[in-house]
Scaffold this motif. Structure first.
Motif, PDB file in Angstrom:
ATOM      1  N   ILE A  39      86.764 133.512  35.596  1.00 40.61           N
ATOM      2  CA  ILE A  39      86.969 132.122  35.191  1.00 40.61           C
ATOM      3  C   ILE A  39      85.973 131.807  34.089  1.00 40.61           C
ATOM      4  O   ILE A  39      84.767 131.748  34.302  1.00 40.61           O
ATOM      5  CB  ILE A  39      86.766 131.157  36.382  1.00 40.61           C
ATOM      6  CG1 ILE A  39      87.750 131.504  37.504  1.00 40.61           C
ATOM      7  CG2 ILE A  39      86.943 129.721  35.933  1.00 40.61           C
ATOM      8  CD1 ILE A  39      87.559 130.676  38.758  1.00 40.61           C
ATOM      9  N   LYS A  40      86.482 131.631  32.908  1.00 43.06           N
ATOM     10  CA  LYS A  40      85.619 131.393  31.759  1.00 43.06           C
ATOM     11  C   LYS A  40      85.228 129.925  31.684  1.00 43.06           C
ATOM     12  O   LYS A  40      86.064 129.037  31.743  1.00 43.06           O
ATOM     13  CB  LYS A  40      86.324 131.821  30.472  1.00 43.06           C
ATOM     14  CG  LYS A  40      86.587 133.318  30.417  1.00 43.06           C
ATOM     15  CD  LYS A  40      87.265 133.715  29.121  1.00 43.06           C
ATOM     16  CE  LYS A  40      87.490 135.217  29.079  1.00 43.06           C
ATOM     17  NZ  LYS A  40      88.178 135.652  27.851  1.00 43.06           N
ATOM     18  N   LYS A  41      83.967 129.717  31.540  1.00 45.26           N
ATOM     19  CA  LYS A  41      83.454 128.361  31.419  1.00 45.26           C
ATOM     20  C   LYS A  41      83.880 127.770  30.091  1.00 45.26           C
ATOM     21  O   LYS A  41      83.761 128.388  29.039  1.00 45.26           O
ATOM     22  CB  LYS A  41      81.924 128.385  31.508  1.00 45.26           C
ATOM     23  CG  LYS A  41      81.285 127.013  31.358  1.00 45.26           C
ATOM     24  CD  LYS A  41      79.779 127.137  31.374  1.00 45.26           C
ATOM     25  CE  LYS A  41      79.119 125.782  31.151  1.00 45.26           C
ATOM     26  NZ  LYS A  41      77.652 125.906  31.115  1.00 45.26           N
ATOM     27  N   SER A  42      84.405 126.575  30.150  1.00 42.81           N
ATOM     28  CA  SER A  42      84.844 125.910  28.931  1.00 42.81           C
ATOM     29  C   SER A  42      83.658 125.323  28.186  1.00 42.81           C
ATOM     30  O   SER A  42      82.825 124.626  28.762  1.00 42.81           O
ATOM     31  CB  SER A  42      85.846 124.801  29.270  1.00 42.81           C
ATOM     32  OG  SER A  42      86.274 124.142  28.113  1.00 42.81           O
ATOM     33  N   VAL A  43      83.560 125.645  26.898  1.00 43.25           N
ATOM     34  CA  VAL A  43      82.493 125.115  26.064  1.00 43.25           C
ATOM     35  C   VAL A  43      83.072 123.971  25.235  1.00 43.25           C
ATOM     36  O   VAL A  43      83.895 124.184  24.356  1.00 43.25           O
ATOM     37  CB  VAL A  43      81.925 126.203  25.125  1.00 43.25           C
ATOM     38  CG1 VAL A  43      80.857 125.616  24.220  1.00 43.25           C
ATOM     39  CG2 VAL A  43      81.357 127.354  25.941  1.00 43.25           C
ATOM     40  N   LYS A  44      82.653 122.778  25.524  1.00 41.59           N
ATOM     41  CA  LYS A  44      83.108 121.615  24.769  1.00 41.59           C
ATOM     42  C   LYS A  44      82.086 120.494  24.888  1.00 41.59           C
ATOM     43  O   LYS A  44      81.398 120.399  25.907  1.00 41.59           O
ATOM     44  CB  LYS A  44      84.489 121.164  25.236  1.00 41.59           C
ATOM     45  CG  LYS A  44      84.582 120.806  26.716  1.00 41.59           C
ATOM     46  CD  LYS A  44      85.997 120.460  27.115  1.00 41.59           C
ATOM     47  CE  LYS A  44      86.043 120.104  28.608  1.00 41.59           C
ATOM     48  NZ  LYS A  44      87.393 119.790  29.077  1.00 41.59           N
ATOM     49  N   TRP A  62      79.513 116.254  14.528  1.00 45.62           N
ATOM     50  CA  TRP A  62      78.821 116.265  15.819  1.00 45.62           C
ATOM     51  C   TRP A  62      78.365 114.871  16.239  1.00 45.62           C
ATOM     52  O   TRP A  62      78.271 114.583  17.436  1.00 45.62           O
ATOM     53  CB  TRP A  62      77.638 117.219  15.766  1.00 45.62           C
ATOM     54  CG  TRP A  62      77.066 117.522  17.118  1.00 45.62           C
ATOM     55  CD1 TRP A  62      75.880 117.103  17.642  1.00 45.62           C
ATOM     56  CD2 TRP A  62      77.685 118.314  18.146  1.00 45.62           C
ATOM     57  NE1 TRP A  62      75.712 117.580  18.911  1.00 45.62           N
ATOM     58  CE2 TRP A  62      76.818 118.331  19.251  1.00 45.62           C
ATOM     59  CE3 TRP A  62      78.891 119.013  18.222  1.00 45.62           C
ATOM     60  CZ2 TRP A  62      77.110 119.006  20.427  1.00 45.62           C
ATOM     61  CZ3 TRP A  62      79.192 119.690  19.399  1.00 45.62           C
ATOM     62  CH2 TRP A  62      78.303 119.679  20.482  1.00 45.62           C
ATOM     63  N   LYS A  63      78.100 114.015  15.286  1.00 43.66           N
ATOM     64  CA  LYS A  63      77.723 112.636  15.616  1.00 43.66           C
ATOM     65  C   LYS A  63      78.816 111.956  16.429  1.00 43.66           C
ATOM     66  O   LYS A  63      78.546 111.118  17.287  1.00 43.66           O
ATOM     67  CB  LYS A  63      77.465 111.838  14.331  1.00 43.66           C
ATOM     68  CG  LYS A  63      76.241 112.268  13.545  1.00 43.66           C
ATOM     69  CD  LYS A  63      76.113 111.461  12.255  1.00 43.66           C
ATOM     70  CE  LYS A  63      74.938 111.941  11.420  1.00 43.66           C
ATOM     71  NZ  LYS A  63      74.833 111.187  10.136  1.00 43.66           N
ATOM     72  N   GLY A  69      83.404 111.127  21.283  1.00 45.12           N
ATOM     73  CA  GLY A  69      84.460 110.762  20.355  1.00 45.12           C
ATOM     74  C   GLY A  69      85.541 111.823  20.269  1.00 45.12           C
ATOM     75  O   GLY A  69      85.386 112.943  20.776  1.00 45.12           O
ATOM     76  N   ASN A  70      86.637 111.470  19.606  1.00 43.69           N
ATOM     77  CA  ASN A  70      87.762 112.395  19.557  1.00 43.69           C
ATOM     78  C   ASN A  70      87.679 113.367  18.385  1.00 43.69           C
ATOM     79  O   ASN A  70      87.041 113.099  17.370  1.00 43.69           O
ATOM     80  CB  ASN A  70      89.102 111.647  19.553  1.00 43.69           C
ATOM     81  CG  ASN A  70      89.325 110.851  18.278  1.00 43.69           C
ATOM     82  OD1 ASN A  70      89.510 111.414  17.201  1.00 43.69           O
ATOM     83  ND2 ASN A  70      89.327 109.524  18.392  1.00 43.69           N
ATOM     84  N   ALA A 197      87.913 121.358  15.710  1.00 44.93           N
ATOM     85  CA  ALA A 197      87.040 120.754  16.724  1.00 44.93           C
ATOM     86  C   ALA A 197      87.758 120.614  18.055  1.00 44.93           C
ATOM     87  O   ALA A 197      88.957 120.320  18.103  1.00 44.93           O
ATOM     88  CB  ALA A 197      86.547 119.392  16.253  1.00 44.93           C
ATOM     89  N   LEU A 198      86.994 120.838  19.115  1.00 47.15           N
ATOM     90  CA  LEU A 198      87.444 120.633  20.492  1.00 47.15           C
ATOM     91  C   LEU A 198      86.558 119.559  21.099  1.00 47.15           C
ATOM     92  O   LEU A 198      85.332 119.720  21.147  1.00 47.15           O
ATOM     93  CB  LEU A 198      87.327 121.935  21.284  1.00 47.15           C
ATOM     94  CG  LEU A 198      87.620 121.893  22.790  1.00 47.15           C
ATOM     95  CD1 LEU A 198      89.106 121.647  23.032  1.00 47.15           C
ATOM     96  CD2 LEU A 198      87.186 123.208  23.448  1.00 47.15           C
ATOM     97  N   ASP A 199      87.151 118.446  21.548  1.00 50.33           N
ATOM     98  CA  ASP A 199      86.343 117.345  22.061  1.00 50.33           C
ATOM     99  C   ASP A 199      86.176 117.421  23.577  1.00 50.33           C
ATOM    100  O   ASP A 199      86.698 118.336  24.233  1.00 50.33           O
ATOM    101  CB  ASP A 199      86.901 115.990  21.616  1.00 50.33           C
ATOM    102  CG  ASP A 199      88.332 115.720  22.097  1.00 50.33           C
ATOM    103  OD1 ASP A 199      88.690 116.200  23.195  1.00 50.33           O
ATOM    104  OD2 ASP A 199      89.080 115.026  21.370  1.00 50.33           O
ATOM    105  N   GLU A 200      85.450 116.469  24.147  1.00 48.65           N
ATOM    106  CA  GLU A 200      85.148 116.483  25.584  1.00 48.65           C
ATOM    107  C   GLU A 200      86.391 116.349  26.443  1.00 48.65           C
ATOM    108  O   GLU A 200      86.406 116.779  27.598  1.00 48.65           O
ATOM    109  CB  GLU A 200      84.158 115.367  25.925  1.00 48.65           C
ATOM    110  CG  GLU A 200      82.733 115.661  25.490  1.00 48.65           C
ATOM    111  CD  GLU A 200      81.740 114.641  26.028  1.00 48.65           C
ATOM    112  OE1 GLU A 200      82.195 113.652  26.657  1.00 48.65           O
ATOM    113  OE2 GLU A 200      80.537 114.822  25.824  1.00 48.65           O
TER     114      GLU A 200
END
Length: 338
Positions: A39-44, A62-63, A69-70, A197-200
């Motif tokens: 199970i790969k940990k998602s980096v976001k 990144w700000k 933010g999206n 970009a991949l957001d939260e």
């Protein structure tokens, strides 16, 4: 009640198999080995962009991402930094002109719902990426071009300005003395800016913007504003973007193919490498080969990323919560010496 041992173990084997377990029967005993799935940990969140100017662009993106933010806002605002930098002569204001001395810009943007917008052969507008977003959000179309794109931008409140700086004007005048069209590979280590970009929330967006090849024919459009060539994403899979000689990327639908390879299970790095090698195989005897450079970046839903280029010299910037903003050199197929 007497239990038939053979039937018992057969039944147990079938039950365990149905639940994804492995069995190992030895001397009448059954050892149950659970199948372990990585199970790969998602980096976001995470943002990746092409070339060394991507570092400053990532900072701006990144700000937005770091505050929840999206991704769409992040990629737009990120690449606007490069578009507004007159020292960068391949994007936005200060970009190298075409053979007639005109700075013409191409850009596209795409969100996690597969909405997309693009402009091509746009003149006098410093931020084509924002015009592309307006095309996506305010029109029923995907792409506007030339005079139509300019008129739309003015109607949307964008200001008309001269994009030819004294530095690029001087370079153009020097070029006119020989008028030789031969793109120089990696000399200034920049060409286009593409950002993913991949957001939260786990959503992906992408943007691509450029002034195109220096000294191109008036009206030439490269891969950067073309969805599927310069940029493509599928929010269920990941995203990819290109840099380099646009004609080669268009001929192979480069970014779309990278995403499809990720859909088939390849990592971002593996997918980029395979498409670069495909481009090489299709162009190794082509007239463009002597000055051909192409690079891809890719990002999947887990926040895994990668890049690969045809020749040495391509790098990309990555910013995430684990390692911060940094520049990484892409692996390549062929070495290049200036």
């Amino acid at each position: 009640m007497k239990i038939n041992t053979k039937h018992y173990y057969v039944s147990l084997f079938l039950i365990l198999t149905a639940f994804g377990c492995k069995t190992n029967e030895k001397e009448g005993e059954t050892a149950v080995i659970k199948e372990e799935k990585e199970i790969k940990k998602s980096v976001k969140p995470i943002v990746i962009s092409t070339w060394n100017h991507g570092v400053a662009a990532n900072d701006e993106a990144w700000k937005i991402l770091s505050k929840g933010g999206n991704a769409l806002d992040a990629v737009e605002q990120g690449v606007r930094v490069t578009e507004a930098d007159p020292k960068n002569q391949s994007v936005g204001i200060g970009g190298f002109p075409d053979r007639e001395g005109n700075v013409t810009l191409d850009a596209c943007i795409m969100d996690h719902n597969s909405n997309c917008g693009a402009v091509s052969f746009l003149q006098h507008i410093k931020h084509p990426i924002s015009v592309a977003r307006k095309v996506m959000e305010e029109t029923p179309h995907v792409m506007l071009t030339g005079q139509g794109a300019l008129q739309f931008a003015l109607d949307q409140g964008f200001e008309k300005e001269n994009l030819l700086t004294p530095e690029t004007k001087k370079a153009y005048e020097e070029w006119l003395q020989k008028s030789n069209y031969k793109p120089v590979i990696n000399i200034e280590n920049h060409d286009t800016i593409s950002m993913l970009a991949l957001d939260e929330d786990g959503n992906i967006s992408g943007a691509c913007t450029t002034s195109g090849a220096a000294w191109k024919m008036h009206g030439r459009v490269g891969d950067s504003p073309i969805i599927g060539a310069g940029l493509f994403l599928d929010n269920e899979v990941g995203a990819a973007a290109a840099t380099g000689l646009g004609e080669a990327v268009i001929r192979t639908a480069g970014s779309a193919m990278v995403v499809e390879l990720m859909r088939q299970g390849k990592s971002p790095a593996e997918a980029c490498k395979e498409i670069v090698e495909r481009i090489y195989n299709k162009h190794k005897n082509h007239k463009d080969m002597e000055y051909l450079q192409v690079g891809f970046i890719a990002l999947n839903k887990n926040g895994e990323y990668g890049g690969y280029s045809l020749r040495s010299g391509f790098n990309y910037a990555v910013n995430d919560i684990e390692k911060g903003n940094r520049l990484e050199d892409a692996p390549f197929k062929m070495a290049w010496e200036n």
